[in-house]
Motif scaffolding. Structure first.
Motif, PDB file in Angstrom:
ATOM      1  N   THR A 208       0.842  -1.187   0.000  1.00  0.00           N
ATOM      2  CA  THR A 208       0.000   0.000   0.000  1.00  0.00           C
ATOM      3  C   THR A 208       0.883   1.245   0.000  1.00  0.00           C
ATOM      4  N   ARG A 209       0.438   2.270  -0.715  1.00  0.00           N
ATOM      5  CA  ARG A 209       1.242   3.490  -0.809  1.00  0.00           C
ATOM      6  C   ARG A 209       1.207   4.307   0.478  1.00  0.00           C
ATOM      7  N   GLU A 210       0.126   4.195   1.193  1.00  0.00           N
ATOM      8  CA  GLU A 210      -0.026   4.920   2.452  1.00  0.00           C
ATOM      9  C   GLU A 210      -0.283   3.929   3.579  1.00  0.00           C
ATOM     10  N   ALA A 211      -0.048   4.390   4.797  1.00  0.00           N
ATOM     11  CA  ALA A 211      -0.349   3.563   5.966  1.00  0.00           C
ATOM     12  C   ALA A 211      -1.858   3.353   6.068  1.00  0.00           C
ATOM     13  N   LEU A 212      -2.260   2.121   6.357  1.00  0.00           N
ATOM     14  CA  LEU A 212      -3.672   1.807   6.506  1.00  0.00           C
ATOM     15  C   LEU A 212      -4.091   1.956   7.967  1.00  0.00           C
ATOM     16  N   PRO A 213      -5.118   2.746   8.236  1.00  0.00           N
ATOM     17  CA  PRO A 213      -5.652   2.795   9.602  1.00  0.00           C
ATOM     18  C   PRO A 213      -6.458   1.544   9.900  1.00  0.00           C
TER      19      PRO A 213
END
Length: 249
Positions: A208-213
């Motif tokens: 994933t390109r961003e951190a997943l909450p």
């Protein structure tokens, strides 16, 4: 008169360390330096150091049960030893599928048949159950094992979506809207990711390109969980009428 020619060959060191993706040393991993016939092996700490005479541009490491990895060498100058290399090996899954990288081991994502609830005018597509196992919050990685080529994966139009639970709602019908019980995890916003083919050629790294909450997510092909026309889902092969849900917490 006999003329003897002596060639003086300088050697340089190729060194590095091989760990698995959870930071454990990989002992007895095979190390192959491009242009060198001999094979070398890591020690108990996953370390190797090899003296080479010819310029070394690439180094490959591997071991049974792991996906092999390849790295390019670099050095500060032509006279210096090569900069130490760091390898992080992913375990080789035994079966095709999605394998999330958990804190200490893989979390295999199970396929769930996508359910349709509604009418010809409006329906919800989603999954009913969420696995008990979970992945930690942050930038999440998966190993996707498949015999599909990159072009075939592109044709699948694989989406990763955050899911939203729909319990009860009003659904449009021929005679107007009516209350309905849905109880499905349905697709919300998409999550951007990158897909990289690994050296094994049958394994891909999805990151994933961003951190997943914290939340519920799922992979699904052809964006079918967002599709408003149920005929699109019904027209797909049965193996593509599924989603691969997982939880982050």
């Amino acid at each position: 008169m006999l003329l003897l020619l002596f060639a003086c060959t300088d050697t340089r060191t190729v060194s590095g360390k091989v760990l698995d993706i959870w930071g454990k040393p990989v002992e007895q991993a095979t190390v192959v330096v491009e242009g060198v016939m001999e094979r070398y092996y890591t020690d108990g700490g996953g370390v190797f150091a090899i003296e080479v005479e010819n310029p070394a541009t690439r180094v490959m490491v591997g071991k049974d049960g792991f996906i092999k990895d390849i790295a390019e060498t670099s050095a500060q100058s032509d006279d210096d030893d090569y900069d130490p290399l760091a390898f992080s090996l992913y375990p080789e899954p035994e079966e095709p599928g999605f394998y999330g990288v958990g804190r200490h081991a893989y979390v295999e994502l199970g396929a769930q048949r996508i359910q349709l609830i509604g009418t010809d005018l409006q329906h919800y597509a989603g999954v009913q159950d969420i696995p008990e196992e979970f992945l930690p919050p942050g930038q999440v990685e998966f190993v996707f094992t498949t015999k599909l080529r990159p072009s075939e994966i592109a044709q699948m139009n694989l989406h990763l979506s955050q899911l939203e639970f729909v319990d009860k709602t009003r659904i449009k019908g021929v005679f107007g809207a009516a209350d309905a019980t849905v109880q499905l995890w349905t697709a919300g916003p998409d999550v951007a990711y990158d897909l990289e083919q690994l050296a094994s050629r049958e394994d891909y790294l999805v990151r994933t390109r961003e951190a997943l909450p914290a939340g519920i997510y799922a992979f699904h092909a052809h964006d079918v969980m967002h599709e408003e026309d149920e005929r699109v889902l019904r027209s797909l092969p049965k193996e593509q009428q599924v989603a691969f849900p997982f939880e982050v917490r």
